[in-house]
Design an enzyme around this catalytic site. Structure first.
Site, PDB file in Angstrom:
ATOM      1  N   TYR A 438       0.812  -1.228   0.000  1.00 43.09           N
ATOM      2  CA  TYR A 438       0.000   0.000   0.000  1.00 43.09           C
ATOM      3  C   TYR A 438       0.840   1.271   0.000  1.00 43.09           C
ATOM      4  CZ  TYR A 438      -0.326  -0.011   5.290  1.00 43.09           C
ATOM      5  OH  TYR A 438      -0.114   0.002   6.626  1.00 43.09           O
ATOM      6  N   GLU A 439       0.194   2.384  -0.314  1.00 42.85           N
ATOM      7  CA  GLU A 439       0.888   3.664  -0.553  1.00 42.85           C
ATOM      8  C   GLU A 439       1.943   3.538  -1.652  1.00 42.85           C
ATOM      9  OE1 GLU A 439      -0.300   6.292   0.518  1.00 42.85           O
ATOM     10  OE2 GLU A 439      -1.529   5.547   2.161  1.00 42.85           O
ATOM     11  N   GLY A 440       1.663   2.700  -2.618  1.00 44.27           N
ATOM     12  CA  GLY A 440       2.612   2.471  -3.709  1.00 44.27           C
ATOM     13  C   GLY A 440       3.458   1.245  -3.414  1.00 44.27           C
TER      14      GLY A 440
END
Lengths: 596, 596
Positions: A438-440
């Protein structure tokens, strides 16, 4: 399994690597010296050790659940969150203008680690609120700031980031959520957002959603995305809560880990349209979102460090308690605690060194952030900003990838017991796996590192950092101790490997993008490894110096040994990784797609 | 998610690396040539793809459970097991004298992989039965063999291995289960065994427990342990089932993975004593158990390959289906399936190369086992036995450690979807984690590799294997293709790193055991990496040759690319690992125990 915040190690980094004395010279941070750091960290440790950490296993056993659109969090979360908010922790790094405490990231980052060590699932709620605050501070109107910031900073309300849709994960160009302008200047929002962390819950009175959507008629792709603020409850002019907005949780996910954190599917506009207001200008949503994402990426990197620390502490405790087999050196005639066995030590040292290395890297990055935002000299701000921006994908990518290795070793130290859920080691292994996603994802971080942080300036910033590493190598040579020489050997090899990789990336990203990006994640791992190893090398120099002065010798010796271990067992991976980057593209790209 | 058995790759290994033509020249294996292998593998694929694989997710969702001492397995398991038994698969490698098919391990190993890819939890039941059969074949009396072997080999009954007790995990010297001799020659068994895989279940009429226990008055430590056979139901003289024996399941574990496989706590003798008979001689139990453990260790290594293959197939499928972002090389103007992206390819290639490398290593090990047991020439048997024994800890340790990396990448390829349990990728990640723990943790395998397989003969066998690798290097040089030269470069570096490590281990295991064992797991990883990379290098040579002859060019090209990838991205790790082994002991051993 209890948690003890590593306050001493954090303060060592803050004092000696992040140089809090220099941070405290920045305008606005005059009161944020070492004493403040120590006081804040000790207070923070109390809350997290005593209140938040005991809820971690509970959250795994009794995850959040949804019924009729209402999410009930794990028993105890609501009360713990109340204590967190009342303690003023949400506002730690946020401006005093809106009720925050205005402390530097150098201090706030350590507090963030504690909260996440204590309870990764719990900590996600404040983490997302921080992101919403950042976005509004950056691009919100005065009215939006006045309406939302005091309540978010006080923790009375919480925030979310709404990016992902079923067809739009890493690829935000594919966002389809629609915003229809209304005569009164608001917008009606229609669409489905997925993977919304704390998208619905019962811990706060209101939830402030920051939502990516397309204004009707906007351009295709990333250039047509705008950012909106959409509260769960509309806010009246006097600040009181008004009508329920048309955003509803239709389900929450059944996940591998962080089960207590409700991951919501949110439906916007099924009953006439969710009312939102535009943040900043139309079609600049992605730009604003990246500001909050960069803050969030750093924070997720800290989550990697945090879960590693928790897994390490649990493994050490087990290794001290579990008695099994005699030591191989014949030093005992009876079975010993397994911490006596070399391979168990090796595993624990790997966990410890990775954790301390990443923590040191994150601490130095935080100080750079503070200087980048507060230093009076524009050139100094610029340099620090470049350094910080280079480090963000490494803090995020490397710390979280290492947390997978660390939490896996945490299970391994426990042997068969580690595989049994009630032991708790397996929870860390499950929880950590989201951090590289998550968050890239790590690949997205690596794209950022390759494209925007390395190729764009032809490797200038990267090479400048390598130059700083060289300075540390020279200092190690001057020290001349066995440990310093051993560390210098690995540091030099890793730095040379890094420079080789930087040259390759700089030369190939445009000319041969498939080759450059085939090595993007290895390049990220190499760079992160070097940065963490470098900071531990700096730590070793400090520790040798302080130890010689008789200061806390046991701690300093442990730091020296950890730096030595990191160099010989983790930093030593670097040259092999450079080989993969520079000579490995053929093996990645040659396979015909139909042959997979 | 469906499973397709990689029959072609298996047959490639069996034909060209394991040399089934040579196996078929061994007495007893005259009918076990390539055609037989192909026929068996294809039949095996049908059962596993059609019947066993579809139950994998089901087993995770509806695990085995216990009620009043009765274990109910996942719906469908009982019927699938019946089909497995009726198909004669349990007896595949076992002697025809007792109803088996007497096929070589070279073929049986591939079948084992399929069963485990299809369903790791399900496959554990036959795996443990195989172990019980091995133990009885080795040390059982004629009466024991006649009573148990036909029923075990037919699959009517299943077997278990009872080693672990709460205080005795890796350290079997601490076993306390007690055996009291009875006037009729039997023993009464009293004690608690934990982690007993399929210790209780509903899939077969009887369960044959092989149990480590101490005869009253036996010496302390490992020299006082005997092996007993203790059936769940006593067996009458006519072979029919008699009274229920005094062994009962008191609970089953709640585990991270392999949830469908019931892991039982078994209580022996709470109601007067469980009746068992001694296997072989008193106090030689550990020796016999090691025979079945060696078979089981090899089989667990194959489990690592199997779960890797399954995770790979699922990741490839997702990467073909999931559309997200444009290719970095600008080759498409629209978003593409993610398999087009270089980092996704890199992840898939890592998964594939690790899987194929370990499979090739296991296949060659199986052929050595067959020659070690069937070759008419004692010297050849001895050489093959030494080679096989060197490989067992590598097949077990390396293949399973790599399966952690592979299954983690499997989740990663799926992005956020990977973290959602219903996708199924997370199950492989959870299931795989047991593989580095049971049947001896990776550290226990490494102890075996260091102590018995390397130091004991001063590194002679290890060096002889390195000599064989050198021969392959020379063959690669003769080929002269770009790929062969690239692979040769990494192979030479890895082989030299291995030789360096062997010298260090041979020199230090007695003189400085802490230093040698500090590098034991890295040594195992280095050796396993070399063995897998070596076999892929051999595969590359074969593939180049056959491709030049126009034989199945697409397959051969994929094999060449996979070998190349393995060399540049995995084998390239070897020199760094050697550095950790040879120069890294200080970092492991220097930390004061109280400083952890």
């Amino acid at each position: 399994m209890s948690y003890t915040a590593p306050v001493k190690d954090m303060l060592f980094n803050i004092e000696h690597l992040a140089r809090i004395d220099q941070v405290a010279q920045l305008p606005g941070f005059e009161d944020a010296g070492l004493e403040t750091a120590q006081a804040v960290l000790e207070e923070c440790a109390k809350l997290n050790e005593g209140v938040v950490a005991p809820l971690n296993r509970e959250g795994d056993l009794k995850p959040s659940f949804v019924k009729d659109g209402v999410v009930t969090t794990t028993p105890g979360f609501k009360d713990a969150y109340r204590q967190y908010a009342e303690g003023g922790w949400q506002g730690l790094q946020h401006p005093t203008d809106f009720g925050g405490q205005g402390l530097p990231k150098t201090i706030g980052s350590a507090c963030g680690e504690m909260l996440n060590s204590a309870n990764l699932s719990f900590a996600l709620c404040p983490l997302l609120t921080d992101g919403a605050i950042e976005a509004l501070l950056t691009a919100g109107s005065d009215a939006q700031k006045d309406t939302y910031l005091p309540k978010l900073i006080s923790g009375e309300w919480t925030g979310t980031m709404n990016l992902t849709e079923p067809q739009a994960g890493s690829d935000l160009a594919a966002v389809r959520t629609r915003a229809e302008p209304q005569p009164d200047g608001t917008y009606k929002i229609f669409g489905t957002k997925i993977y919304i962390t704390y998208g619905e819950h019962d811990m706060a009175d209101n939830i402030v959603h920051l939502v990516l959507a397309r204004v009707v008629g906007a351009p295709e792709g990333v250039k047509g995305i705008s950012l909106f603020v959409v509260p769960k409850f509309l806010v009246n002019a006097d600040g009181s809560l008004g009508a329920r907005n048309d955003v509803h949780c239709v389900s929450i996910e059944h996940k591998l880990g962080i089960k207590a954190s409700p991951t919501a599917v949110l439906q916007y506009g099924d009953h006439g349209g969710a009312i939102g207001t535009l943040v900043g200008q139309e079609n600049r949503g992605l730009e604003y979102m990246f500001i909050m994402m960069n803050a969030a990426r750093y924070a997720v990197g800290v989550q990697g460090i945090a879960i590693s620390e928790r897994a390490y502490q649990q493994a050490v405790q087990y290794a001290r308690d579990r008695v099994q087999s005699r030591p191989v050196d014949g030093s005992l005639n009876t079975a010993a605690p397994i911490i006596h066995h070399p391979d168990v030590k090796r595993m624990l040292m790997t966990m410890r060194a990775a954790t301390e290395g990443c923590r040191a890297m994150a601490s130095v990055a935080a100080a750079a952030y503070d200087a980048a935002h507060h230093h009076p000299d524009a050139e100094v701000r610029k340099q620090n900003q470049a350094f910080y921006e280079f480090l963000v994908p490494l803090v995020k990518g490397y710390s979280t990838e290492m947390s997978l290795e660390v939490t896996s070793l945490g299970v391994q130290v426990h042997g068969g017991m580690g595989f049994i859920e009630e032991t708790g080691a397996a929870q860390h292994y499950r929880d950590a796996k989201i951090l590289t996603i998550y968050e890239g994802t790590t690949a997205i971080q690596a794209n950022d590192l390759v494209g925007r942080k390395t190729a764009r300036d032809g490797g200038t910033v990267a090479k400048a950092i390598a130059g700083q590493v060289r300075t540390t190598e020279a200092e190690l040579a001057r020290s001349g101790s066995d440990n310093a020489r051993a560390v210098a050997k690995r540091l030099t090899a890793a730095r040379e490997a890094f420079e080789q990789a930087v040259d390759f990336i700089a030369a190939n990203t445009k000319a041969n993008p498939n080759a450059a990006f085939a090595g993007s994640v290895p390049y990220l791992m190499l760079a992160g490894n070097l940065m963490a190893g470098w900071q531990l090398a700096r730590a070793l120099l400090v520790a040798e110096d302080l130890s010689a002065k008789g200061q806390d010798k046991a701690f300093m010796q442990a730091k020296i040994t950890t730096a030595r271990f990191y160099a010989d067992h983790i930093l030593s991976r670097a040259p092999g990784v450079a080989a993969s980057i520079v000579e490995g593209a053929e093996g990645v790209t040659a396979m015909a797609l139909e042959a997979f």
